[in-house]
Design a protein around this motif. Structure first.
Motif, short mmCIF file in Angstrom:
data_model
loop_
_atom_site.label_atom_id
_atom_site.label_comp_id
_atom_site.label_asym_id
_atom_site.label_seq_id
_atom_site.Cartn_x
_atom_site.Cartn_y
_atom_site.Cartn_z
N SER A 121 0.80 -1.23 0.00
CA SER A 121 0.00 0.00 0.00
C SER A 121 0.83 1.28 0.00
CB SER A 121 -0.94 0.01 1.21
OG SER A 121 -1.86 -1.06 1.13
N HIS A 122 2.16 1.16 0.00
CA HIS A 122 2.99 2.36 -0.08
C HIS A 122 4.31 1.97 -0.74
CE1 HIS A 122 5.17 0.55 3.26
NE2 HIS A 122 5.94 1.61 3.41
N ASP A 123 5.18 2.94 -0.96
CA ASP A 123 6.49 2.69 -1.55
C ASP A 123 7.52 2.74 -0.43
OD1 ASP A 123 8.92 2.64 -2.85
OD2 ASP A 123 8.32 4.05 -4.42
N PRO A 124 8.04 1.59 0.00
CA PRO A 124 8.96 1.56 1.14
C PRO A 124 10.40 1.88 0.79
CG PRO A 124 8.59 -0.67 0.39
CD PRO A 124 7.75 0.22 -0.50
N THR A 125 10.65 2.43 -0.40
CA THR A 125 12.02 2.70 -0.84
C THR A 125 12.35 4.20 -0.83
OG1 THR A 125 11.51 2.96 -3.21
CG2 THR A 125 11.85 0.71 -2.39
N GLN A 126 11.46 5.02 -0.33
CA GLN A 126 11.60 6.47 -0.54
C GLN A 126 12.24 7.24 0.60
OE1 GLN A 126 7.76 7.98 -1.84
NE2 GLN A 126 8.17 7.31 -3.92
N GLY A 127 12.65 6.57 1.66
CA GLY A 127 13.31 7.29 2.74
C GLY A 127 12.36 8.19 3.49
N MET A 128 12.74 9.44 3.65
CA MET A 128 11.96 10.39 4.45
C MET A 128 10.89 11.10 3.62
SD MET A 128 13.14 10.00 7.46
CE MET A 128 14.58 9.51 8.40
N ARG A 129 10.15 10.32 2.89
CA ARG A 129 9.07 10.89 2.10
C ARG A 129 8.15 9.77 1.64
NH1 ARG A 129 10.34 10.43 -3.65
NH2 ARG A 129 8.72 11.95 -4.09
N GLN A 130 6.99 10.18 1.13
CA GLN A 130 6.07 9.26 0.47
C GLN A 130 5.34 10.08 -0.58
OE1 GLN A 130 4.97 5.43 -0.25
NE2 GLN A 130 6.41 6.12 1.29
N GLY A 131 5.73 9.85 -1.85
CA GLY A 131 5.16 10.65 -2.92
C GLY A 131 5.53 12.11 -2.76
N ASN A 132 4.53 12.99 -2.82
CA ASN A 132 4.77 14.42 -2.68
C ASN A 132 4.89 14.86 -1.22
OD1 ASN A 132 4.68 14.90 -5.47
ND2 ASN A 132 2.45 15.02 -5.45
N ASP A 133 4.65 13.96 -0.29
CA ASP A 133 4.75 14.28 1.13
C ASP A 133 6.19 14.05 1.58
OD1 ASP A 133 2.00 14.85 1.33
OD2 ASP A 133 1.53 12.74 1.70
N VAL A 134 6.87 15.12 1.96
CA VAL A 134 8.28 15.05 2.30
C VAL A 134 8.46 15.41 3.77
CG1 VAL A 134 10.59 15.92 1.82
CG2 VAL A 134 8.95 15.65 -0.05
N GLY A 135 9.21 14.59 4.50
CA GLY A 135 9.49 14.86 5.90
C GLY A 135 9.70 13.58 6.67
N THR A 136 10.33 13.71 7.82
CA THR A 136 10.63 12.53 8.63
C THR A 136 9.37 11.83 9.11
OG1 THR A 136 10.79 13.96 10.58
CG2 THR A 136 12.84 13.47 9.42
N GLN A 137 8.26 12.55 9.20
CA GLN A 137 7.02 11.93 9.68
C GLN A 137 6.36 11.04 8.63
OE1 GLN A 137 7.22 15.17 8.77
NE2 GLN A 137 5.21 16.07 8.37
N TYR A 138 6.93 10.99 7.43
CA TYR A 138 6.38 10.15 6.36
C TYR A 138 7.25 8.93 6.07
CZ TYR A 138 3.55 14.33 5.58
OH TYR A 138 2.71 15.40 5.75
N ARG A 139 8.18 8.62 6.96
CA ARG A 139 9.07 7.48 6.71
C ARG A 139 8.33 6.16 6.91
NH1 ARG A 139 10.37 9.61 11.80
NH2 ARG A 139 10.75 8.13 13.51
N SER A 140 8.87 5.13 6.29
CA SER A 140 8.28 3.80 6.36
C SER A 140 8.80 3.09 7.61
CB SER A 140 8.65 3.00 5.10
OG SER A 140 8.16 1.69 5.16
#
Length: 211
Positions: A121-140
């Motif tokens: 349900s998400h992309d677990p390869t993006q580090g501190m982001r998910q899509g257009n949402d950027v920040g440490t609170q969006y980490r996997s």
């Protein structure tokens, strides 16, 4: 105060984190969809899972729709600030992740099925982001409540990495940690996409299936 810290993508050190407060969030109440209480105590036969996978609005909806899930709630975990607010988490100065707590009946839905939903349900390869949402609170992140959950989480990470690599995707950045304290998010965040069906959430998967 810390000009060298990129608040979007760098986790603060404990001494840099906001102080927070001693009182927990008020008015948590019941689940908007199934009317069950969000807070403990839960029935004794149920177990808990905790996941961070980007925007917690969409993550929560993924899980409350699954048969065997008793109740879900969104909140903050993995950082240093006690009882943070949403604005504090978004500042990047708490260390917290946006997470969804899943209370489930293992006789109806095994933990491994929840892991499948997590990975797909998400992309677990993006580090501190998910899509257009950027920040440490969006980490996997997967935050485990037992040794068995850790074994299953780590095994599923290996299997999903194999599937991602076969599809030409990158390396998984998901953290797997013992479950830290879970702090409920504000009531308006709970089941947000049920209350606001047209609300934005950038959560999206890779299209790669966990074998």
């Amino acid at each position: 105060m810390f000009p060298f810290l990129n608040k979007k993508t760098d986790l603060p050190r404990p001494e840099q984190a906001l102080p927070g407060r001693s009182a927990p969030m008020d008015g948590i109440g019941e689940h908007f969809v199934n009317r069950r209480p969000l807070a403990r105590p839960y029935p004794a036969h149920l177990e808990r899972a905790l996941f961070g996978m980007g925007c917690f609005w969409g993550a929560e909806r993924r899980f409350w729709q699954e048969e065997g899930v008793w109740v879900t709630a969104v909140g903050y975990a993995g950082g240093f600030t006690p009882n943070p607010t949403y604005d504090e988490v978004c500042s990047g100065m708490t260390g917290h992740n946006e997470v969804v707590q899943v209370v489930f009946d293992p006789a109806e839905v095994p933990y491994d099925r929840l892991l499948q939903l997590f990975w797909e349900s998400h992309d677990p390869t993006q580090g501190m982001r998910q899509g257009n949402d950027v920040g440490t609170q969006y980490r996997s992140g997967i935050y485990v409540h037992s040794a068995d959950q850790r074994l299953q989480a780590e095994a599923s990470r290996e299997r999903y990495q194999y599937a991602l690599s076969a599809a030409g995707r990158g390396e998984i950045t998901t953290e797997i940690l013992d479950a830290p304290p879970f702090y409920f998010a504000e009531p308006y965040h709970q089941q947000y996409l049920a209350k606001n069906p047209n609300g934005y959430c950038g959560l999206g998967g890779t299209g790669v299936v966990l074998a």
